[in-house]
Design a protein around this motif. Structure first.
Motif, PDB file in Angstrom:
ATOM      1  N   ALA A  59      -0.581  -4.239  -8.247  1.00 28.01           N
ATOM      2  CA  ALA A  59      -1.422  -3.078  -7.955  1.00 28.01           C
ATOM      3  C   ALA A  59      -2.181  -3.340  -6.670  1.00 28.01           C
ATOM      4  CB  ALA A  59      -2.418  -2.827  -9.100  1.00 28.01           C
ATOM      5  N   TYR A  60      -2.645  -2.272  -6.075  1.00 30.30           N
ATOM      6  CA  TYR A  60      -3.579  -2.389  -4.946  1.00 30.30           C
ATOM      7  C   TYR A  60      -4.951  -2.542  -5.596  1.00 30.30           C
ATOM      8  CZ  TYR A  60      -6.014  -1.235  -0.610  1.00 30.30           C
ATOM      9  OH  TYR A  60      -6.815  -1.271   0.504  1.00 30.30           O
ATOM     10  N   THR A  61      -5.490  -3.765  -5.612  1.00 28.73           N
ATOM     11  CA  THR A  61      -6.699  -4.033  -6.411  1.00 28.73           C
ATOM     12  C   THR A  61      -7.971  -4.234  -5.572  1.00 28.73           C
ATOM     13  OG1 THR A  61      -6.129  -6.375  -6.435  1.00 28.73           O
ATOM     14  CG2 THR A  61      -5.442  -5.087  -8.346  1.00 28.73           C
ATOM     15  N   ALA A  62      -7.855  -4.057  -4.252  1.00 30.30           N
ATOM     16  CA  ALA A  62      -9.040  -4.250  -3.391  1.00 30.30           C
ATOM     17  C   ALA A  62      -9.917  -2.989  -3.487  1.00 30.30           C
ATOM     18  CB  ALA A  62      -8.603  -4.516  -1.961  1.00 30.30           C
ATOM     19  N   VAL A  63     -10.841  -3.019  -4.446  1.00 30.54           N
ATOM     20  CA  VAL A  63     -11.582  -1.801  -4.832  1.00 30.54           C
ATOM     21  C   VAL A  63     -12.336  -1.187  -3.647  1.00 30.54           C
ATOM     22  CG1 VAL A  63     -13.404  -0.918  -6.363  1.00 30.54           C
ATOM     23  CG2 VAL A  63     -11.776  -2.621  -7.219  1.00 30.54           C
ATOM     24  N   ASP A  64     -13.007  -2.014  -2.864  1.00 31.44           N
ATOM     25  CA  ASP A  64     -13.768  -1.470  -1.736  1.00 31.44           C
ATOM     26  C   ASP A  64     -12.857  -1.043  -0.582  1.00 31.44           C
ATOM     27  OD1 ASP A  64     -16.401  -1.566  -2.761  1.00 31.44           O
ATOM     28  OD2 ASP A  64     -16.386  -3.738  -2.551  1.00 31.44           O
ATOM     29  N   LYS A  65     -11.855  -1.872  -0.297  1.00 28.61           N
ATOM     30  CA  LYS A  65     -10.955  -1.557   0.820  1.00 28.61           C
ATOM     31  C   LYS A  65     -10.187  -0.252   0.563  1.00 28.61           C
ATOM     32  CE  LYS A  65      -7.760  -4.189   3.701  1.00 28.61           C
ATOM     33  NZ  LYS A  65      -6.665  -5.131   3.568  1.00 28.61           N
ATOM     34  N   GLU A  69      -8.406   2.907   2.747  1.00 28.23           N
ATOM     35  CA  GLU A  69      -6.930   2.919   2.784  1.00 28.23           C
ATOM     36  C   GLU A  69      -6.396   3.738   1.608  1.00 28.23           C
ATOM     37  OE1 GLU A  69      -5.439  -1.192   4.918  1.00 28.23           O
ATOM     38  OE2 GLU A  69      -5.471  -1.181   2.735  1.00 28.23           O
ATOM     39  N   PRO A  70      -6.874   4.981   1.460  1.00 26.25           N
ATOM     40  CA  PRO A  70      -6.506   5.728   0.253  1.00 26.25           C
ATOM     41  C   PRO A  70      -5.008   6.017   0.142  1.00 26.25           C
ATOM     42  CG  PRO A  70      -7.690   7.148   1.811  1.00 26.25           C
ATOM     43  CD  PRO A  70      -7.778   5.755   2.343  1.00 26.25           C
ATOM     44  N   GLU A  71      -4.325   6.166   1.304  1.00 28.62           N
ATOM     45  CA  GLU A  71      -2.884   6.505   1.221  1.00 28.62           C
ATOM     46  C   GLU A  71      -2.093   5.329   0.654  1.00 28.62           C
ATOM     47  OE1 GLU A  71      -4.503   6.848   4.167  1.00 28.62           O
ATOM     48  OE2 GLU A  71      -4.712   9.041   4.322  1.00 28.62           O
ATOM     49  N   LEU A  72      -2.412   4.114   1.159  1.00 26.93           N
ATOM     50  CA  LEU A  72      -1.692   2.936   0.660  1.00 26.93           C
ATOM     51  C   LEU A  72      -2.030   2.692  -0.822  1.00 26.93           C
ATOM     52  CD1 LEU A  72       0.199   0.570   1.173  1.00 26.93           C
ATOM     53  CD2 LEU A  72      -1.756  -0.747   2.041  1.00 26.93           C
ATOM     54  N   ALA A  73      -3.311   2.840  -1.162  1.00 25.49           N
ATOM     55  CA  ALA A  73      -3.708   2.644  -2.566  1.00 25.49           C
ATOM     56  C   ALA A  73      -2.977   3.642  -3.467  1.00 25.49           C
ATOM     57  CB  ALA A  73      -5.224   2.797  -2.713  1.00 25.49           C
ATOM     58  N   LEU A  74      -2.851   4.877  -2.976  1.00 30.04           N
ATOM     59  CA  LEU A  74      -2.160   5.896  -3.780  1.00 30.04           C
ATOM     60  C   LEU A  74      -0.667   5.577  -3.913  1.00 30.04           C
ATOM     61  CD1 LEU A  74      -2.296   8.574  -5.333  1.00 30.04           C
ATOM     62  CD2 LEU A  74      -1.837   9.762  -3.163  1.00 30.04           C
ATOM     63  N   ALA A  75      -0.069   5.115  -2.813  1.00 24.63           N
ATOM     64  CA  ALA A  75       1.372   4.800  -2.856  1.00 24.63           C
ATOM     65  C   ALA A  75       1.646   3.709  -3.899  1.00 24.63           C
ATOM     66  CB  ALA A  75       1.844   4.343  -1.477  1.00 24.63           C
ATOM     67  N   VAL A  76       0.805   2.659  -3.897  1.00 24.28           N
ATOM     68  CA  VAL A  76       1.059   1.506  -4.771  1.00 24.28           C
ATOM     69  C   VAL A  76       0.606   1.788  -6.211  1.00 24.28           C
ATOM     70  CG1 VAL A  76       0.528  -0.951  -5.152  1.00 24.28           C
ATOM     71  CG2 VAL A  76       0.847  -0.088  -2.822  1.00 24.28           C
ATOM     72  N   ASN A  77      -0.570   2.396  -6.330  1.00 27.30           N
ATOM     73  CA  ASN A  77      -1.157   2.567  -7.678  1.00 27.30           C
ATOM     74  C   ASN A  77      -0.773   3.886  -8.348  1.00 27.30           C
ATOM     75  OD1 ASN A  77      -2.493   0.191  -7.253  1.00 27.30           O
ATOM     76  ND2 ASN A  77      -4.472   1.124  -6.773  1.00 27.30           N
ATOM     77  N   GLY A  78      -0.541   4.916  -7.528  1.00 23.71           N
ATOM     78  CA  GLY A  78      -0.303   6.243  -8.101  1.00 23.71           C
ATOM     79  C   GLY A  78       1.157   6.627  -8.116  1.00 23.71           C
TER      80      GLY A  78
END
Ligand SMILES: NC(=O)c1ccc[n+]([C@@H]2O[C@H](COP(=O)([O-])OP(=O)(O)OC[C@H]3O[C@@H](n4cnc5c(N)ncnc54)[C@H](OP(=O)(O)O)[C@@H]3O)[C@@H](O)[C@H]2O)c1
Length: 295
Positions: A59-65, A69-78
């Motif tokens: 998962a993209y677990t870097a909560v603050d980052k 980086e919402p697009e990358l977090a969404l790609a990996v987590n969503g």
């Protein structure tokens, strides 16, 4: 049984790799073998391996980052969990996926969350993880989502490691005491997951999908008890007795601003997990002792 594991270099994934070995042929992947931000690579890898069980501990677990980086977090987590789920379903296989207590808002809450409480995440990380949970649920794949909290280990980046470093560098630690949750050792998660897989195999043989179809859903999976970050730091310091002993000062979250908001309360009830699988996790203080070799 062929098993595909993601997140092999992470806290939970690293422990899972050891636990899964007795169950069959494990292909453990990290970002280099299967980048979860690349849908084509996900599909290609899964089709090559053709697993009967996929376990997504990446998962993209870097909560603050994640806030920047919402697009990358969404790609990996969503998005990726939905693709994993689609491919798993096509193979007639089973998906185990991990979720987070940060799916909940923590607002106006003082008793442990249960799985029927509807998430209302307050950070990009929490929102993207919840999107992943929903994508898995929508896919119709036989699945188990284990929702856990405040994961730590002696490897990786986590609160335990931060405190062990800070006690060597500072004579005073100022730690927030108004966020309640439950620290969970990654080995407790891996052990509980392993014992659940063992049960499922004993019940349904190596074809797990029918057994899991009947019980698909979200299950909370964290250690027992609750504390705040200050209490967690206190326990770490008491168990490791650093010399000199730093002063530990409790502060409110407002004195420690972070890019991402965190729930003020995210204690999870494990009752459903215990009722369904009889699998309990240790109390957080006991798990911490074991992690630090102090039990
Ligand atoms: N950590 C917590 O406090 C916490 C709390 C509640 C729930 N959870 C959930 O528990 C699960 C396991 O978390 P963890 O603590 O073990 O996380 P972790 O230690 O941060 O490990 C996550 C792994 O995911 C990998 N990853 C990130 N982006 C990737 C990508 N694009 N492609 C492939 N792999 C990628 C990382 O690879 P690299 O090593 O290459 O970066 C890392 O090894 C996750 O679902 C997480 O959301 C964690």
């Amino acid at each position: 049984m062929r098993i595909l594991l993601t997140g092999k270099n992470g806290q939970v994934g690293g422990e899972l790799e050891k636990v899964l070995t007795p169950f069959g042929e494990v292909t453990a992947t990290g970002r280099n073998e299967m980048d979860l931000s690349d849908p084509n690579q996900i599909r290609r890898t899964i089709r090559q391996i053709s697993p009967e069980l996929i376990i997504n501990a990446a998962a993209y677990t870097a909560v603050d980052k994640a806030e920047s980086e919402p697009e990358l977090a969404l790609a990996v987590n969503g998005t990726a969990p939905g693709i994993l789920a689609e491919e798993t379903k096509k193979l007639g296989a089973v998906l185990i996926h991990y979720s987070t207590d940060y799916a909940y808002s923590g607002k106006m809450r003082s008793d442990p969350y249960i799985e029927s409480d509807f998430p209302a995440p307050i950070s990009v990380y929490g929102k993207t993880k919840f999107e992943g949970d929903q994508a898995v649920e929508r896919s119709g794949v036989p699945y188990l989502i284990f929702r856990t909290s405040w994961v730590y280990s002696m490897g990786g980046n986590n609160f335990l490691k931060t405190i062990l470093r800070l006690v060597k560098e500072r004579d005073e630690l100022r730690i927030v005491d108004d966020q309640l949750g439950t620290p969970t050792w990654c080995r407790s998660i891996a052990d509980a997951t392993g014992s659940i897989i063992r049960q499922l195999i004993d019940k349904g043989g190596h074809s797990l999908s029918n057994t899991v179809s009947d019980i698909s859903g979200v299950y909370h999976m964290s250690c027992g008890g609750q504390t705040n970050w200050h209490g967690f730091a206190r326990a770490i310091i008491d168990l490791t007795s650093p010399d000199p002993m730093p002063r530990l000062v409790a502060i409110p979250s407002s004195d420690y601003p972070t890019p991402a908001a965190r729930p003020a309360y995210s204690v999870l009830s494990n009752a459903k997990l215990e009722k369904t699988f009889g699998a309990g996790l240790p109390h957080w203080e006991e798990a911490l002792k074991q992690c630090l070799n102090k039990s």
